[in-house]
Design a protein around this motif. Structure first.
Motif, PDB file in Angstrom:
ATOM      1  N   GLU A   1       0.854  -1.190  -0.141  1.00 21.72           N
ATOM      2  CA  GLU A   1      -0.059  -0.103   0.007  1.00 21.72           C
ATOM      3  C   GLU A   1       0.905   1.062   0.277  1.00 21.72           C
ATOM      4  OE1 GLU A   1      -2.876   2.093   3.172  1.00 21.72           O
ATOM      5  OE2 GLU A   1      -3.209  -0.099   3.030  1.00 21.72           O
ATOM      6  N   PHE A   2       1.900   1.072   0.836  1.00 26.50           N
ATOM      7  CA  PHE A   2       2.848   2.363   0.916  1.00 26.50           C
ATOM      8  C   PHE A   2       3.557   2.543  -0.400  1.00 26.50           C
ATOM      9  CE2 PHE A   2       3.414   2.422   5.792  1.00 26.50           C
ATOM     10  CZ  PHE A   2       1.868   3.018   5.789  1.00 26.50           C
ATOM     11  N   GLY A   3       3.776   1.654  -1.040  1.00 27.59           N
ATOM     12  CA  GLY A   3       4.359   1.578  -2.385  1.00 27.59           C
ATOM     13  C   GLY A   3       3.494   2.093  -3.307  1.00 27.59           C
ATOM     14  N   VAL A   4       2.533   1.737  -3.503  1.00 36.46           N
ATOM     15  CA  VAL A   4       1.537   2.400  -4.458  1.00 36.46           C
ATOM     16  C   VAL A   4       1.508   3.734  -4.148  1.00 36.46           C
ATOM     17  CG1 VAL A   4      -0.827   2.446  -5.163  1.00 36.46           C
ATOM     18  CG2 VAL A   4       0.176   0.135  -4.662  1.00 36.46           C
ATOM     19  N   ALA A   5       1.089   4.186  -3.037  1.00 39.49           N
ATOM     20  CA  ALA A   5       1.158   5.824  -2.696  1.00 39.49           C
ATOM     21  C   ALA A   5       2.217   6.500  -2.980  1.00 39.49           C
ATOM     22  CB  ALA A   5       0.775   5.941  -1.174  1.00 39.49           C
ATOM     23  N   ALA A   6       3.704   5.756  -2.879  1.00 37.24           N
ATOM     24  CA  ALA A   6       4.714   6.334  -3.107  1.00 37.24           C
ATOM     25  C   ALA A   6       5.071   6.751  -4.561  1.00 37.24           C
ATOM     26  CB  ALA A   6       6.153   5.569  -2.460  1.00 37.24           C
ATOM     27  N   ARG A   7       4.576   5.613  -5.243  1.00 40.40           N
ATOM     28  CA  ARG A   7       5.042   5.689  -6.633  1.00 40.40           C
ATOM     29  C   ARG A   7       4.101   6.892  -7.420  1.00 40.40           C
ATOM     30  NH1 ARG A   7       6.275   0.589  -5.520  1.00 40.40           N
ATOM     31  NH2 ARG A   7       3.956  -0.316  -5.808  1.00 40.40           N
ATOM     32  N   LYS A   8       2.911   7.166  -6.707  1.00 40.69           N
ATOM     33  CA  LYS A   8       1.749   7.962  -7.158  1.00 40.69           C
ATOM     34  C   LYS A   8       2.337   9.065  -6.609  1.00 40.69           C
ATOM     35  CE  LYS A   8      -2.872   9.659  -6.932  1.00 40.69           C
ATOM     36  NZ  LYS A   8      -2.310  10.986  -7.433  1.00 40.69           N
TER      37      LYS A   8
END
Length: 70
Positions: free
Chosen positions: A55-62
């Motif tokens: 979840e944090f990875g998706v947010a960071a990439r966004k």
């Protein structure tokens, strides 16, 4: 005024910053976004970087895409 890394890089005529590290969703993202905001052309080495969670990875990439990175 205290010198910053960004000012030191600009004084050395650096225009591109390559960011890599372990925590994609923390220090990698924060460094990449900060460098982009300072006007550097930023490349993130995604292979060695891992988010703290999916979840944090998706947010960071966004956040990085929104900052013009990737």
């Amino acid at each position: 005024r205290r010198p910053t890394r960004g000012n030191a890089l600009k004084a050395a005529c650096v225009t591109q910053v390559v960011v890599g590290g372990i925590a994609e969703s923390d220090c990698v993202k924060d460094t990449a976004v900060a460098a982009s905001r300072l006007g550097f052309d930023v490349t993130v080495l995604a292979e060695p970087s891992v988010p703290v969670s999916g979840e944090f990875g998706v947010a960071a990439r966004k956040q990085m895409v929104d900052a013009g990175i990737y």
